[in-house]
Design an enzyme around this catalytic site. Sequence first.
Site, PDB file in Angstrom:
ATOM      1  N   ASP A 177       0.843  -1.188   0.000  1.00  0.00           N
ATOM      2  CA  ASP A 177       0.000   0.000   0.000  1.00  0.00           C
ATOM      3  C   ASP A 177       0.892   1.257   0.000  1.00  0.00           C
ATOM      4  O   ASP A 177       1.845   1.330  -0.767  1.00  0.00           O
ATOM      5  CB  ASP A 177      -0.962  -0.037   1.205  1.00  0.00           C
ATOM      6  CG  ASP A 177      -2.123   0.937   1.058  1.00  0.00           C
ATOM      7  OD1 ASP A 177      -3.124   0.546   0.425  1.00  0.00           O
ATOM      8  OD2 ASP A 177      -2.032   2.064   1.549  1.00  0.00           O
ATOM      9  N   TYR A 306      -2.615  11.000   1.053  1.00  0.00           N
ATOM     10  CA  TYR A 306      -2.987  10.759  -0.352  1.00  0.00           C
ATOM     11  C   TYR A 306      -2.906  12.056  -1.155  1.00  0.00           C
ATOM     12  O   TYR A 306      -2.480  12.055  -2.312  1.00  0.00           O
ATOM     13  CB  TYR A 306      -4.418  10.212  -0.431  1.00  0.00           C
ATOM     14  CG  TYR A 306      -4.566   8.750  -0.109  1.00  0.00           C
ATOM     15  CD1 TYR A 306      -4.891   7.830  -1.102  1.00  0.00           C
ATOM     16  CD2 TYR A 306      -4.429   8.277   1.190  1.00  0.00           C
ATOM     17  CE1 TYR A 306      -5.063   6.493  -0.816  1.00  0.00           C
ATOM     18  CE2 TYR A 306      -4.587   6.937   1.494  1.00  0.00           C
ATOM     19  CZ  TYR A 306      -4.902   6.049   0.486  1.00  0.00           C
ATOM     20  OH  TYR A 306      -5.062   4.725   0.781  1.00  0.00           O
ATOM     21  N   HIS A 360      -4.721  -7.937   0.310  1.00  0.00           N
ATOM     22  CA  HIS A 360      -4.017  -6.668   0.462  1.00  0.00           C
ATOM     23  C   HIS A 360      -3.291  -6.548   1.799  1.00  0.00           C
ATOM     24  O   HIS A 360      -2.243  -5.913   1.882  1.00  0.00           O
ATOM     25  CB  HIS A 360      -5.038  -5.533   0.316  1.00  0.00           C
ATOM     26  CG  HIS A 360      -4.437  -4.162   0.270  1.00  0.00           C
ATOM     27  ND1 HIS A 360      -3.699  -3.708  -0.795  1.00  0.00           N
ATOM     28  CD2 HIS A 360      -4.468  -3.136   1.160  1.00  0.00           C
ATOM     29  CE1 HIS A 360      -3.306  -2.461  -0.572  1.00  0.00           C
ATOM     30  NE2 HIS A 360      -3.754  -2.086   0.619  1.00  0.00           N
TER      31      HIS A 360
END
Length: 383
Positions: A177, A306, A360
């Site tokens: 990630d 982000y 994930h």
Amino acid sequence: MHATPFQIAVPDSELATLAQRLRHTRWPDEYADEPWALGTDMAWLRDFVHYWATGYDWRAAEQRLNAEPQFIARPGGLRIHYLHRRGTGPKPYPLVVTHGWPGSFVEFLPLLEHLCDPASVGADPADAFDVVVPSLPGFGFSERPSRPGTSAVQTADLWAELMRGLGYERFGAQGGDLGAYVSIELARRHPKNVDGIHLNFLPSSYDPSLDAAAPLTDAECAFLDEKTQWAALEGGYAHVHSTRPQTASYALNDSPAGLAAWIVEKFRAWSDCDGDIERAFKKDELLTNLSLYWHTQTIGSAMRFYWENRLQPLRFAAGERVSAPLAFARFPKEISRPPQSWIGRVFDIAQWTDMPRGGHFAALEQPALMAEDIRRFFRPLRG
């Protein structure tokens, strides 16, 4: 670099306030007979929130976390929380492991025994690691940057300073990630320090400069089409995080039920659970991670990461390559499964593993598989 021992201590008053907020959740309506189709299922979330308020024991989780050696240091002047567990073996190798969103440093607790004390799980003690698990800036107990300018790029510089300050001039890096982005930038920006990187995810902004002499393969075209389709149907959270994180943060920082809905949906959608989230994770595992976001009030600053990364995407110039060898563990239920050739446009792939199961959250879902892949990759890189 000065490091201060750290222990987690959430006040009783905060736990009482959280329970009160959970009990007074104002629930929306939903379509009948459409569980999870439009997002987090209300029946499941009601049960989860009730357990958070009445059954989950944060103090037990806190005690478990505090059993791990945690510290605070200030690389680059920023207060960074990290776990530093030294290995049991003849010559432990230093490894910095970086989490992403919606995870945290607690994701890697199941991995630590496998990496730090391999003999305890039947592996070779010569494969032991000194493991450093920092919390990203704005996550958990790390400082929330007060001004723009801290993306994965700057975080990589912080990690390099942190590792050198701990006495590790050469080390390896691992990440998935957002942690994959940081690990790549570590190898890219600090090649004299990083021996190799192990990834279980390729950042979505990864953009190699295409060579006219090496056109896209059919597999690469199919992957990029799948990536576009996934972003359209599943990437709403990332678009919010990277464009208007502040707006969403008011609601998510104020409502623990809302925070749970926002985060837990991803653990269900991105893991190898076939829609049954509790097949992959215990409620207590989910709630320890979730409570960390709640008690530190870091959902807003985590989302801003982000926004920062959108401004500094992972792009490579024509002919640019990362010199450190790379290992890639491709899990079957990962949200993105790039072909080897796509990664090979920038990296020298020394190890590629198609994992038999997992998604994930690999360190939490399949710690033994993950650890064995990490041990195998770094074995020839140890000094």
